[in-house]
Design an enzyme around this catalytic site. Structure first.
Site, short mmCIF file in Angstrom:
data_model
loop_
_atom_site.label_atom_id
_atom_site.label_comp_id
_atom_site.label_asym_id
_atom_site.label_seq_id
_atom_site.Cartn_x
_atom_site.Cartn_y
_atom_site.Cartn_z
N GLY A 34 0.78 -1.23 0.00
CA GLY A 34 0.00 0.00 0.00
C GLY A 34 0.81 1.28 0.00
O GLY A 34 0.23 2.37 -0.02
N GLU A 88 4.67 -5.80 1.83
CA GLU A 88 4.38 -6.32 0.50
C GLU A 88 4.19 -5.21 -0.53
O GLU A 88 3.09 -5.02 -1.06
CB GLU A 88 3.09 -7.16 0.56
CG GLU A 88 3.11 -8.25 1.59
CD GLU A 88 1.80 -9.01 1.66
OE1 GLU A 88 1.86 -10.25 1.64
OE2 GLU A 88 0.73 -8.38 1.72
N PRO A 89 5.25 -4.47 -0.83
CA PRO A 89 5.10 -3.34 -1.75
C PRO A 89 4.96 -3.78 -3.21
O PRO A 89 5.86 -4.43 -3.75
CB PRO A 89 6.40 -2.56 -1.55
CG PRO A 89 7.39 -3.61 -1.15
CD PRO A 89 6.64 -4.64 -0.38
N GLY A 90 3.86 -3.44 -3.82
CA GLY A 90 3.69 -3.70 -5.25
C GLY A 90 3.95 -2.41 -6.02
O GLY A 90 4.96 -2.24 -6.68
N ARG A 91 3.00 -1.47 -5.88
CA ARG A 91 3.10 -0.20 -6.59
C ARG A 91 4.42 0.51 -6.31
O ARG A 91 5.06 1.03 -7.21
CB ARG A 91 1.92 0.70 -6.16
CG ARG A 91 1.78 1.98 -6.97
CD ARG A 91 0.74 2.91 -6.35
NE ARG A 91 -0.44 2.19 -5.91
CZ ARG A 91 -1.44 1.86 -6.70
NH1 ARG A 91 -1.44 2.22 -7.95
NH2 ARG A 91 -2.47 1.18 -6.23
N ARG A 103 -6.88 1.98 -15.60
CA ARG A 103 -7.07 2.54 -14.27
C ARG A 103 -7.86 3.85 -14.23
O ARG A 103 -8.68 4.04 -13.33
CB ARG A 103 -5.73 2.67 -13.53
CG ARG A 103 -5.04 1.30 -13.36
CD ARG A 103 -3.81 1.36 -12.49
NE ARG A 103 -4.13 1.73 -11.12
CZ ARG A 103 -3.90 2.91 -10.58
NH1 ARG A 103 -3.32 3.86 -11.27
NH2 ARG A 103 -4.24 3.14 -9.34
N CYS A 120 -13.46 2.30 -28.30
CA CYS A 120 -14.83 2.74 -28.51
C CYS A 120 -15.58 2.82 -27.19
O CYS A 120 -16.48 2.05 -26.88
CB CYS A 120 -15.52 1.82 -29.50
SG CYS A 120 -14.74 1.94 -31.10
N GLU A 121 -15.12 3.74 -26.39
CA GLU A 121 -15.66 4.12 -25.08
C GLU A 121 -15.18 5.55 -24.96
O GLU A 121 -14.33 5.97 -25.73
CB GLU A 121 -14.99 3.31 -23.96
CG GLU A 121 -15.28 1.83 -23.95
CD GLU A 121 -16.66 1.51 -23.42
OE1 GLU A 121 -17.18 2.29 -22.60
OE2 GLU A 121 -17.22 0.49 -23.83
#
Ligand SMILES: *Cc1c(COP(=O)(O)O)cnc(C)c1O
Length: 424
Positions: free
Chosen positions: A235, A277-280, A317, A349-350
Site C-alpha cells: 500500500g 508487500e510493496p507492489g506499486r 485505471r 470505442c468508449e
C-alpha cells in the site's frame, strides 16, 4: 542540443522509434533503487524483516529475475502468477500464495511446487488447505489474513470494528479460528497478515494497524499460539503527478520499528519478524508508457481532445477508478514551448479518457506522449478490448534496452479462437 525527454537516461523518442508505440518502458535501475530504499530502511533499524514484492502489480520472467536477484520474496495471487514464478526458477521457498478464493487446483500447485507460505483468508480455506495437505502428506506454513478494522486510502483512514470487506477474518473471529485450527495437523500457523489499502501516503494508518495486530498477537499468545511473523501488507503510495508527495519509506520503517518495539515491550511480546508487500512502490515509478499522438480535435470553447494510439486497453485505471496520471510530450520538453490545456483520449470505442485537462506544449499529430508512473497495474490489467494487441515491454538497464514481453500480433488475437464442428 538534445531536448527529448530522458527516462532513466534513455531518449524516449528514440525508444518509440526503435520499438514502436504504444510501448511500456520499465527501468530495472529504478526498480532496484526503490527496493534498495526499503532494504536500507529496515537494515538501519536492525530489524528482522522480509520484503514480499506483490507480483500482481507487474509480473513476467524478467521481473521475477530482478526480484530474485535483489533477495526479495514474492507474493502471488493465482495459479498463473505461481506458474510464472516457477518458470522463472524463482526460489519457491520465497513464494507466498494469496487470494480470497484459492481454487483446489491452485492449492495443489502450491504444495507441488513446495512454496514457502499460504496466506489463508477464511475458515473454509483453512480446512480445505489442511485436507489437501493431508492427501499430499505435506505440512504448509500459514499466515492468517485478518481484517483489522483499519481501512486507508491516500491521506485518509477509518478505524472501525466492522469493515465491510471480502478479505480476511474479522478481528473478533480470529481467536475462534485459531481455536478451531488446533485439530488441523497439516498446517503450521506462523503469523498474521493484513493489508489495509493502496496508494497510502501517510504512515499513521500503518502504525495504528500495527498496534491492533500486536495486541491480537498478544491475545493469541495467551491462548497458547506463539506467532513469529507480522505481515502488514503493501500500500505504500507513489507520486501520481510530478510534484506529489511520495510515501517516505525511511521515516515509515523508523516509526514502525520504534512503535513495534515499544508496544512489544509494554505488552511483553517478542518482537515479530515484520513483513511488507510493496507492489506499486516497487515498480510504479519505474515505468512509463509511450504513445504516438494522432487525431487532435478542438471543440471550440469546450475542450481539445488529443488522441493517442493506446488507451484503456493498456491502462484501464483511469476508467476503472478515476486514477490520475501525469504526462510529458517527449519531443517538446523546452519550457519555452507554447502551452495549452488538453484532454488525452484513448482509441477505444468508449469515452476512454486517459488524462483529463492536462497542461502540455501545443501538440501535433506524430508527437510522442510519455505517460508517467505506469509501471504498476498497467500491463497487469491490460486487455484486448476492441481486439487491440497488447504493447511490448522494454526493459532498461544502464544504457541497454531490450524487449522483455513482445508486442502481441493479430495472429495472437485469433490464436485461441476455435470453430465448432458445424462450421467446418
Ligand atoms: C494488492 C496487494 C498488495 C500490494 O499493494 P500495493 O498497493 O501495490 O503495494 C500487497 N498485499 C496484498 C495482500 C494485496 O492485495
Amino acid at each position: 542540443m538534445m531536448t527529448n525527454y530522458l527516462f532513466s537516461n534513455h531518449d524516449t523518442v528514440a525508444l518509440a522509434e526503435k520499438y514502436g508505440t504504444p510501448l511500456y518502458v520499465i527501468s530495472e535501475d529504478i526498480i532496484r533503487e526503490n527496493l534498495t530504499k526499503i532494504i536500507n530502511a529496515f537494515t538501519k533499524q536492525n530489524a528482522t524483516y522480509d520484503i514480499n514484492y506483490a507480483g500482481k502489480a507487474f509480473l513476467n520472467l524478467a521481473m521475477c529475475n530482478i526480484i530474485k536477484d535483489m533477495g526479495v520474496s514474492l507474493d502471488v495471487v493465482s495459479g498463473g502468477e505461481l506458474y510464472t514464478a516457477y518458470m522463472a526458477s524463482f526460489p519457491m521457498e520465497r513464494v507466498c500464495l494469496h487470494g480470497s478464493n484459492k481454487t483446489v487446483e491452485e492449492i495443489k500447485m502450491a504444495i507441488e511446487y513446495n512454496i514457502g507460505k499460504v496466506i489463508v483468508d477464511s475458515k473454509y480455506e483453512l480446512e480445505l488447505l489442511n485436507a489437501i495437505c493431508e492427501e499430499h502428506n505435506h505440512v504448509m506454513r500459514v499466515s492468517i489474513r485478518v481484517s483489522p478494522g483499519v481501512e486507508a486510502h491516500t491521506h485518509e483512514f477509518i478505524q472501525t470494528g466492522k469493515i465491510d470487506s471480502k478479505f480476511g477474518i474479522p478481528l473478533k473471529q480470529v481467536r475462534d479460528l485459531f481455536d478451531f485450527s488446533k485439530d488441523l495437523k497439516n498446517i503450521n500457523i506462523i503469523g498474521l497478515h493484513c493489508h489495509i489499502g493502496s496508494q497510502i501516503i501517510d504512515e499513521e494508518p500503518f502504525l495504528v494497524t500495527a498496534e491492533v495486530m500486536l495486541n491480537l498477537m498478544k491475545e493469541l499468545k495467551e491462548d497458547g499460539f506463539s506467532l513469529t511473523e507480522l505481515n502488514l501488507g503493501g500500500g505504500f503510495g507513489i507520486p501520481q503527478m510530478r510534484h506529489d508527495a511520495s510515501f517516505n519509506v525511511d521515516q515509515y520503517i523508523e516509526k514502525l520499528m520504534s512503535t513495534v518495539r515499544r508496544i512489544c515491550s509494554e505488552i511483553q511480546l517478542e518482537v515479530p519478524k515484520i513483513v511488507v508487500e510493496p507492489g506499486r512502490y516497487t515498480v510504479g515509478t519505474a515505468g512509463i508508457t509511450l504513445y504516438k499522438i494522432g487525431t487532435v480535435k478542438e471543440i471550440p470553447e469546450i475542450r481539445k481532445y488529443v488522441s493517442v494510439d493506446g488507451g484503456m486497453t493498456d491502462n484501464p485505471r483511469p476508467a476503472l477508478y478515476g486514477a490520475v496520471y501525469d504526462a510529458i510530450v517527449a519531443n517538446k520538453t523546452l519550457v519555452s514551448e507554447e502551452q495549452e490545456i488538453v484532454t488525452i483520449s484513448g482509441r477505444c470505442c468508449e469515452s476512454d479518457t486517459l488524462i483529463k485537462d492536462i497542461q502540455l506544449p501545443k501538440v501535433e499529430p506524430g508527437d510522442i506522449l510519455a505517460v508517467l508512473n505506469t509501471g504498476a497495474y498497467n500491463y497487469a490489467m491490460s486487455s484486448n478490448y476492441n481486439k487491440i494487441p497488447r504493447p511490448a515491454v522494454v526493459l532498461l538497464r544502464g544504457d541497454e534496452d531490450e524487449i522483455i514481453v513482445r508486442r502481441e500480433t493479430y495472429e495472437d488475437i485469433v490464436a485461441k479462437d476455435m470453430l465448432p464442428s458445424w462450421q467446418k
